[in-house]
Scaffold this active site. Structure first.
Site, PDB file in Angstrom:
ATOM      1  N   SER A  52       0.896  -1.409  -0.020  1.00 18.74           N
ATOM      2  CA  SER A  52      -0.701   0.039   0.242  1.00 18.74           C
ATOM      3  C   SER A  52       1.059   1.023  -0.186  1.00 18.74           C
ATOM      4  O   SER A  52       1.902   1.831   0.669  1.00 18.74           O
ATOM      5  CB  SER A  52      -1.069   0.027   1.221  1.00 18.74           C
ATOM      6  OG  SER A  52      -1.999   1.442   1.133  1.00 18.74           O
ATOM      7  N   VAL A  57       7.311   1.908   4.373  1.00 18.49           N
ATOM      8  CA  VAL A  57       7.763   1.626   3.312  1.00 18.49           C
ATOM      9  C   VAL A  57       7.838   1.563   2.188  1.00 18.49           C
ATOM     10  O   VAL A  57       8.563   2.151   0.789  1.00 18.49           O
ATOM     11  CB  VAL A  57       8.302   0.101   3.601  1.00 18.49           C
ATOM     12  CG1 VAL A  57       9.210  -1.360   2.382  1.00 18.49           C
ATOM     13  CG2 VAL A  57       9.079  -0.097   5.296  1.00 18.49           C
ATOM     14  N   CYS A  58       5.950   1.167   1.534  1.00 16.91           N
ATOM     15  CA  CYS A  58       6.425   1.762   0.314  1.00 16.91           C
ATOM     16  C   CYS A  58       6.579   2.752  -0.340  1.00 16.91           C
ATOM     17  O   CYS A  58       6.556   3.363  -1.645  1.00 16.91           O
ATOM     18  CB  CYS A  58       4.794   1.146   0.513  1.00 16.91           C
ATOM     19  SG  CYS A  58       4.216  -0.464   0.806  1.00 16.91           S
ATOM     20  N   SER A  59       5.738   3.739   0.248  1.00 17.18           N
ATOM     21  CA  SER A  59       5.915   5.037  -0.236  1.00 17.18           C
ATOM     22  C   SER A  59       7.727   5.519  -0.482  1.00 17.18           C
ATOM     23  O   SER A  59       8.407   5.966  -1.269  1.00 17.18           O
ATOM     24  CB  SER A  59       6.167   6.524   1.779  1.00 17.18           C
ATOM     25  OG  SER A  59       5.735   7.673   0.562  1.00 17.18           O
ATOM     26  N   THR A  62       8.851   3.752  -3.125  1.00 19.44           N
ATOM     27  CA  THR A  62       8.213   4.359  -4.853  1.00 19.44           C
ATOM     28  C   THR A  62       8.788   5.097  -4.752  1.00 19.44           C
ATOM     29  O   THR A  62       9.616   5.971  -6.463  1.00 19.44           O
ATOM     30  CB  THR A  62       6.716   4.661  -4.939  1.00 19.44           C
ATOM     31  OG1 THR A  62       6.416   3.189  -4.897  1.00 19.44           O
ATOM     32  CG2 THR A  62       5.983   5.457  -5.615  1.00 19.44           C
TER      33      THR A  62
END
EC number: 1.11.1.24
Length: 163
Positions: A52, A57-59, A62
């Site tokens: 998500s 971590v995903c941010s 990306t």
């Protein structure tokens, strides 16, 4: 064994390995258009797969791939999650990342099943990075065992630059 939030998780399907041909997909872009693998024909592709965009971590994943690879010729970073396209677009606007390719598997999770990254217990995608050459052959594959940790950026970036 792959874990998410400290708990083991399961997947359906077979993970892609180096040398495999990537599966076609139909995913939803932030403008609600449908995108397929063929839309990126002839380009090197980094499939940055995340649970998500609303997590730290995903941010970070990306942002880092888009910053480090955006200047490479004939290369596209494609971030895939099950977030709604609206949330993906909102994140890009807030981060000032204008040319990111954000695609959503929210509709039917077919990408998650085909790429063996759909977490059966949560219906989120696992963290993975796949590098595809211009012919959609997998040249690098990392399925992160602890989904709460970042991928090996240096190895993935080196794999793209070696093409």
């Amino acid at each position: 064994m792959t874990t998410f939030l400290g708990n083991p998780v399961t997947f359906t399907g077979k993970q892609l390995q180096v040398g495999d041909t990537a599966h076609d997909f139909s995913l939803t872009a932030t403008d609600l258009s449908k995108k397929t693998l063929a839309d990126f024909a002839g380009k090197k592709k980094v499939l940055s797969i995340i649970p998500s965009i609303d997590t730290g971590v995903c941010s970070t994943q990306t942002r880092r791939f888009n910053q480090e690879l955006s200047d490479l010729d004939n290369t596209v970073v494609i971030t895939v999650s099950v977030d709604l396209p609206f949330a993906q677009g909102k994140w890009c606007a807030a981060e000032g990342i204008e040319n990111a390719v954000m695609l959503s598997d929210y509709f039917d999770h077919s990408f998650g099943r085909d790429y063996a990254v759909l977490i059966n217990e949560w219906h989120l995608l696992a963290r993975a990075v796949l590098v595809l050459d211009e012919n959609n052959t997998v040249t690098y594959a990392e399925y992160v065992d602890n989904i709460n940790t970042e991928p090996d950026y240096d190895a993935a970036i080196a794999a793209v630059k070696s093409l």
